[in-house]
Design a protein around this motif. Structure first.
Motif, short mmCIF file in Angstrom:
data_model
loop_
_atom_site.label_atom_id
_atom_site.label_comp_id
_atom_site.label_asym_id
_atom_site.label_seq_id
_atom_site.Cartn_x
_atom_site.Cartn_y
_atom_site.Cartn_z
N ALA A 167 0.85 -1.19 0.00
CA ALA A 167 0.00 0.00 0.00
C ALA A 167 0.89 1.24 0.00
N ALA A 168 0.44 2.25 -0.71
CA ALA A 168 1.27 3.44 -0.90
C ALA A 168 1.53 4.20 0.41
N GLY A 169 0.74 3.95 1.43
CA GLY A 169 0.93 4.64 2.69
C GLY A 169 1.94 3.99 3.62
N SER A 170 2.48 2.84 3.24
CA SER A 170 3.43 2.12 4.09
C SER A 170 4.85 2.66 3.91
N LEU A 171 5.68 2.56 4.95
CA LEU A 171 7.04 3.09 4.92
C LEU A 171 8.07 2.09 4.40
N HIS A 172 7.72 0.81 4.38
CA HIS A 172 8.69 -0.20 3.94
C HIS A 172 8.81 -0.23 2.41
N GLN A 173 9.66 -1.11 1.93
CA GLN A 173 10.00 -1.13 0.51
C GLN A 173 8.78 -1.37 -0.38
N LEU A 174 7.90 -2.26 0.04
CA LEU A 174 6.70 -2.51 -0.76
C LEU A 174 5.85 -1.24 -0.87
N GLY A 175 5.79 -0.48 0.21
CA GLY A 175 5.04 0.77 0.18
C GLY A 175 5.69 1.80 -0.72
N LEU A 176 7.03 1.88 -0.68
CA LEU A 176 7.75 2.82 -1.53
C LEU A 176 7.54 2.49 -3.01
N GLU A 177 7.54 1.19 -3.33
CA GLU A 177 7.28 0.78 -4.72
C GLU A 177 5.88 1.22 -5.16
N ALA A 178 4.92 1.03 -4.27
CA ALA A 178 3.54 1.43 -4.60
C ALA A 178 3.44 2.93 -4.78
N ARG A 179 4.13 3.67 -3.92
CA ARG A 179 4.08 5.13 -4.01
C ARG A 179 4.71 5.62 -5.30
#
Length: 389
Positions: free
Chosen positions: A30-42
């Motif tokens: 999810a784009a609101g997360s701080l981890h790598q998966l979130g950064l990819e989504a953002r």
């Protein structure tokens, strides 16, 4: 299946599906997360936002707001802008023939104390800009118009309307959920404030809508919760669909002229073929050309019922639409046809035809043959007078 119901929805391009697939599999953050998966989504969200901004020539990608679909984008624009500007007045100007999402939003605002003025249209479905100018008041909070009619294919004089609203400092919302991706749409050149888009209608995915909002235009959020979409639309973004919308926007912008020319040629071939083969077929809205969407036809056929034509053609493998756009099955005359003065019996014989980027000349030939066969059979077995009685 010959699909000529592209006005309702279009098949996603292969590159759209390919771009979306990883976001349903390994890239699920999810784009609101701080981890790598979130950064990819953002990053994916930012890239798609930039692509949609380029499609409408927005000055800043942050002027693009993602919603769940075109209807939500329309609701956010109409309700959000009216509510945000209600201290200046509670008067809205629109037309008789807007999409149900627009008219439904304005009807809801009416329950909140807003007043509306509905402009009439001519027999082609076009507004008179002079009438718009006369309808504007000191307490007008919003003007809402479609870029092109869902039911008639008529392109409205948006640039002229925008000049009038800018002079009075009134926000102008444009419903481009049918025209987006098919007609040039330069928000800076037109001078509009809010524009709604539906990517699934220009070979993108369902599950995402787009609202362009000029950064100086005030709107109130309708969905409350987190701080997503610059605090204007709460809720975890549908990254897969948004990525697909971005790819569809890039394709639409790169191929706009070619796509318009191709569908315009097929549109003329379809209309000419039907007119030559079947007597008593009437075109609603302008003839093909600069005042009509290049992929849209609205046809009313004498002595037959449009829903019967659509159902019979479906049995032969051809998909078209009957009646009014985005409505449930009903024998009620579509408001747009009533507004242009179409005879009630003829209006019941209305079908909508939508050509897409994937439509071939063979599809058009097959559809003409099918329409000819079906109409002849229906006229032979079901006289329209008996049906209506």
């Amino acid at each position: 299946m010959i699909h000529l119901d592209h006005l309702t929805t279009t098949p996603p391009l292969p590159e759209v599906i390919d771009a979306m697939r990883p976001w349903h599999e390994s890239h699920f953050g999810a784009a609101g997360s701080l981890h790598q998966l979130g950064l990819e989504a953002r990053d994916a969200l930012d890239e798609a936002r930039s692509s949609l901004a380029k499609l409408v020539n927005a000055t800043d990608p942050e002027e693009i707001i993602f919603t769940s679909n075109g209807t939500e984008a329309v609701n956010l624009a109409v309700k959000g802008a009216a509510l945000a500007n209600r201290r200046f007045g509670k008067h809205i100007v629109t037309t008789q023939i807007e999409h149900p999402a627009v008219l439904g939003s304005i009807a809801w605002l009416g329950e909140q104390g807003f007043e509306r003025t509905q402009l009439s249209v001519d027999n082609q479905g076009r507004i008179d800009p002079a009438a718009l100018g006369q309808a504007l008041r000191d307490d007008t909070a919003l003007v809402g118009l479609h870029h092109a009619s869902h039911d008639l294919g008529t392109i409205q004089p948006i640039a002229e309307a925008a000049r009038l609203t800018r002079e009075r400092g009134i926000p102008l919302f444009v419903d481009a959920t049918l025209s987006g991706g098919w007609l040039p749409l330069d928000v800076q050149q037109l001078g509009v404030d809010l524009v709604a888009l539906a990517p699934h209608r220009f070979h993108g995915p369902k599950g995402v809508g787009v609202l362009y909002r000029n950064r100086r235009t005030l709107i109130e959020p309708l969905i409350h919760g987190g701080v997503h979409e610059n605090e204007l639309r709460a809720g975890t973004e549908n990254i897969a669909a948004i990525v697909g919308a971005g790819v569809a926007a890039e394709s639409a912008l790169a191929n706009l002229g070619q796509r318009s020319n191709l569908t315009g040629e097929l549109q003329r071939k379809l209309l000419t073929g039907i007119r030559d083969a079947v007597a008593g077929v009437h075109l609603n809205g302008p003839e093909p050309g600069e005042h009509r969407l290049p992929h849209h036809l609205s046809l009313s056929t004498e002595q037959v019922e449009g829903e019967g034509q659509a159902l019979a053609m479906d049995l032969q493998g051809v998909a078209i639409h009957a009646g009014a756009a985005c409505t449930t099955k009903s024998m009620k005359i579509p408001p747009a046809l009533e507004a242009i003065g179409l005879d009630a019996d003829l209006a019941r014989g209305t079908t909508l035809w939508g050509i897409g980027a994937d439509t071939s000349e063979a599809d058009i030939t097959g559809a003409i043959e099918c329409f000819t066969d079906v109409t002849g059979k229906l006229r032979a077995i079901t006289p329209v007078e008996d049906l209506l009685s």
